[in-house]
Design a protein around this motif. Structure first.
Motif, mmCIF file in Angstrom:
data_model
loop_
_atom_site.group_PDB
_atom_site.id
_atom_site.type_symbol
_atom_site.label_atom_id
_atom_site.label_comp_id
_atom_site.label_asym_id
_atom_site.label_seq_id
_atom_site.Cartn_x
_atom_site.Cartn_y
_atom_site.Cartn_z
ATOM 1 N N ALA A 168 49.282 37.394 37.187
ATOM 2 C CA ALA A 168 49.922 37.552 35.876
ATOM 3 C C ALA A 168 49.183 38.601 35.053
ATOM 4 N N GLY A 169 47.847 38.607 35.152
ATOM 5 C CA GLY A 169 47.053 39.595 34.432
ATOM 6 C C GLY A 169 47.297 41.009 34.926
ATOM 7 N N LEU A 170 47.437 41.157 36.250
ATOM 8 C CA LEU A 170 47.726 42.483 36.811
ATOM 9 C C LEU A 170 49.070 43.002 36.315
ATOM 10 N N ALA A 171 50.086 42.144 36.315
ATOM 11 C CA ALA A 171 51.411 42.560 35.850
ATOM 12 C C ALA A 171 51.369 42.940 34.370
ATOM 13 N N ALA A 172 50.658 42.156 33.575
ATOM 14 C CA ALA A 172 50.545 42.461 32.141
ATOM 15 C C ALA A 172 49.817 43.773 31.916
ATOM 16 N N HIS A 173 48.798 44.030 32.722
ATOM 17 C CA HIS A 173 48.042 45.283 32.619
ATOM 18 C C HIS A 173 48.950 46.490 32.884
ATOM 19 N N ARG A 174 49.791 46.417 33.900
ATOM 20 C CA ARG A 174 50.687 47.530 34.214
ATOM 21 C C ARG A 174 51.720 47.724 33.102
ATOM 22 N N GLU B 176 46.750 27.331 56.961
ATOM 23 C CA GLU B 176 45.936 26.245 56.429
ATOM 24 C C GLU B 176 44.947 26.806 55.410
ATOM 25 N N GLY B 177 44.632 26.013 54.428
ATOM 26 C CA GLY B 177 43.642 26.416 53.432
ATOM 27 C C GLY B 177 44.205 27.159 52.236
ATOM 28 N N GLY B 178 45.507 27.402 52.186
ATOM 29 C CA GLY B 178 46.084 28.078 51.036
ATOM 30 C C GLY B 178 45.646 29.518 50.886
ATOM 31 N N ILE B 179 45.259 30.164 51.988
ATOM 32 C CA ILE B 179 44.681 31.507 51.937
ATOM 33 C C ILE B 179 45.747 32.571 52.167
ATOM 34 N N LEU B 180 45.672 33.629 51.351
ATOM 35 C CA LEU B 180 46.456 34.836 51.581
ATOM 36 C C LEU B 180 45.488 36.006 51.704
ATOM 37 N N PHE B 181 45.544 36.709 52.816
ATOM 38 C CA PHE B 181 44.777 37.938 52.974
ATOM 39 C C PHE B 181 45.575 39.039 52.277
ATOM 40 N N SER B 182 45.143 39.395 51.076
ATOM 41 C CA SER B 182 45.948 40.239 50.192
ATOM 42 C C SER B 182 45.689 41.727 50.371
ATOM 43 N N ALA B 183 44.749 42.094 51.264
ATOM 44 C CA ALA B 183 44.442 43.499 51.554
ATOM 45 C C ALA B 183 44.205 44.270 50.255
ATOM 46 N N ASP B 184 44.894 45.394 50.055
ATOM 47 C CA ASP B 184 44.649 46.210 48.860
ATOM 48 C C ASP B 184 45.703 46.007 47.777
ATOM 49 N N HIS B 185 46.621 45.079 47.999
ATOM 50 C CA HIS B 185 47.632 44.836 46.972
ATOM 51 C C HIS B 185 47.032 44.133 45.756
ATOM 52 N N VAL B 186 46.191 43.134 46.014
ATOM 53 C CA VAL B 186 45.503 42.416 44.935
ATOM 54 C C VAL B 186 44.045 42.276 45.308
ATOM 55 N N MET B 187 43.160 42.804 44.444
ATOM 56 C CA MET B 187 41.707 42.729 44.652
ATOM 57 C C MET B 187 41.051 42.255 43.368
ATOM 58 N N ALA B 188 40.011 41.450 43.502
ATOM 59 C CA ALA B 188 39.366 40.874 42.326
ATOM 60 C C ALA B 188 38.562 41.897 41.529
ATOM 61 N N TRP B 189 38.044 42.926 42.185
ATOM 62 C CA TRP B 189 37.108 43.837 41.534
ATOM 63 C C TRP B 189 37.783 44.938 40.744
ATOM 64 N N SER B 190 39.074 45.233 41.036
ATOM 65 C CA SER B 190 39.721 46.382 40.415
ATOM 66 C C SER B 190 41.230 46.294 40.605
ATOM 67 N N THR B 191 41.961 47.063 39.801
ATOM 68 C CA THR B 191 43.376 47.245 40.076
ATOM 69 C C THR B 191 43.535 48.153 41.292
ATOM 70 N N SER B 192 44.703 48.138 41.908
ATOM 71 C CA SER B 192 44.982 48.970 43.074
ATOM 72 C C SER B 192 45.596 50.288 42.639
ATOM 73 N N ILE B 193 45.245 51.356 43.333
ATOM 74 C CA ILE B 193 45.889 52.630 43.067
ATOM 75 C C ILE B 193 47.284 52.621 43.669
ATOM 76 N N VAL B 194 48.228 53.136 42.909
ATOM 77 C CA VAL B 194 49.605 53.319 43.387
ATOM 78 C C VAL B 194 49.889 54.807 43.277
ATOM 79 N N ALA B 195 49.908 55.500 44.410
ATOM 80 C CA ALA B 195 49.949 56.960 44.428
ATOM 81 C C ALA B 195 51.197 57.455 45.143
#
Length: 307
Positions: free
Chosen positions: A227-233, A168-187
């Protein structure tokens, strides 16, 4: 091309359980740093009984605050999104206190085979002791206090990364895959760019209207931001191809140019992301060894990473 706009307007309110949606509260651990920002967000989901998502590092004081925040609500489950040290170790402390089962991602695993002599970031960053009482796979559900949480496999940041959709509420707990403050490190070998991009594409097909991430504040316009994250990569990938064409021989060379406007203290993390991009380029045949051999991504990327 879609532009990427981060949102860093966030007050962690350390020590306070902040209600951010119906039956959802956020309690941010006091473990600030360059990769955790203000700290790890733990979420309390439910009222009469509670699921605690990502209890964070092995911090007894934070566990005490989570138990206090649950109040009279029984902690019925401890959810874990992935096994980085800032997310999962606290689960075992909280289980000892509350008696609730640990549910969610499986033990840490590498995203691809290790190359001979390769240094493994898993050694330092992964919680090797994590063993859930119940491992969730894609589409598996957990019901707490009448609320249904569905596991959404989102590998990339780590091979075992899960997001969780609330019914309910349209919420996804996205953990570290998608964050508003920064891109995620992929190591690599902990994560993989091919998996990360595939997970972004998968989220782009979903209809969630709000993401609650592992660090920082909510993502309020997921479709645009993903979409912005994908374009950034894709932009980073082109920059790597440009540097290789210009004659760059090592990843540190590329990082110095591509990330010239980034704090040098973060160049090590940037190098790992470049490594992940290079491996993906090799997988798709867009980069190859000078001798034309069918080199593996691991071998080529390791050669480029050498100083």
């Amino acid at each position: 091309m879609v532009s990427l706009q981060h949102d860093r307007d966030f007050d962690p309110r350390h020590g306070i359980a902040v209600e951010i949606a119906k039956a959802v509260r956020r309690l941010t651990a006091h473990n600030p740093g360059p990769f955790t920002w203000h700290g790890t967000n733990s979420y309390l989901i439910g009222r009469a009984e509670v699921a605690v998502l990502d209890p964070g590092p092995a911090d007894a004081a934070h566990m005490d605050r989570l138990v206090a925040a649950a109040g009279e609500g029984r902690i019925a489950a401890i959810l874990v999104s992935h096994t980085h040290m800032d997310h999962s170790p606290g689960a075992r402390l909280l289980k000892a206190m509350a008696g609730a089962p640990i549910v969610g991602c499986g033990p840490p695993r590498a995203a691809r085979p290790l190359n001979a002599g390769e240094r493994n970031p898993l050694d330092a960053s992964a919680d090797s002791a994590h063993r859930p009482d119940r491992e969730l796979k894609d589409g598996d559900t957990l019901v707490v206090d009448g609320l249904c949480l569905t596991a959404v496999e989102t590998p990339g940041h780590t091979a075992n990364h899960l997001a969780f959709a609330l019914d309910e509420g349209g919420i996804l707990f996205s953990a570290d895959h998608v964050m508003a403050w920064s891109t995620s490190i992929v190591a690599p070998p902990d994560g993989a760019m091919s998996a990360y991009m595939a997970s972004l594409a998968r989220l782009a097909e979903r209809t969630d209207t709000r993401y609650l991430p592992g660090h920082g504040g909510p993502v309020e316009d997921p479709a645009t931001y993903v979409a912005g994250l994908a374009a950034h990569r894709r932009k980073r990938e082109q920059a790597i191809l440009d540097r290789l064409t210009a004659g760059a021989q090592t990843i540190p060379e590329m990082v110095a140019t591509i990330y010239a406007d980034v704090d040098p203290a973060l160049h090590g993390a940037a190098a790992l992301s470049v490594l992940a991009q290079v491996e993906w380029l090799v997988e798709r045949g867009l980069v190859r060894c000078e001798d034309g051999s069918r080199d593996t991504p691991v071998t080529l990327a390791s050669r480029l990473a050498a100083t």
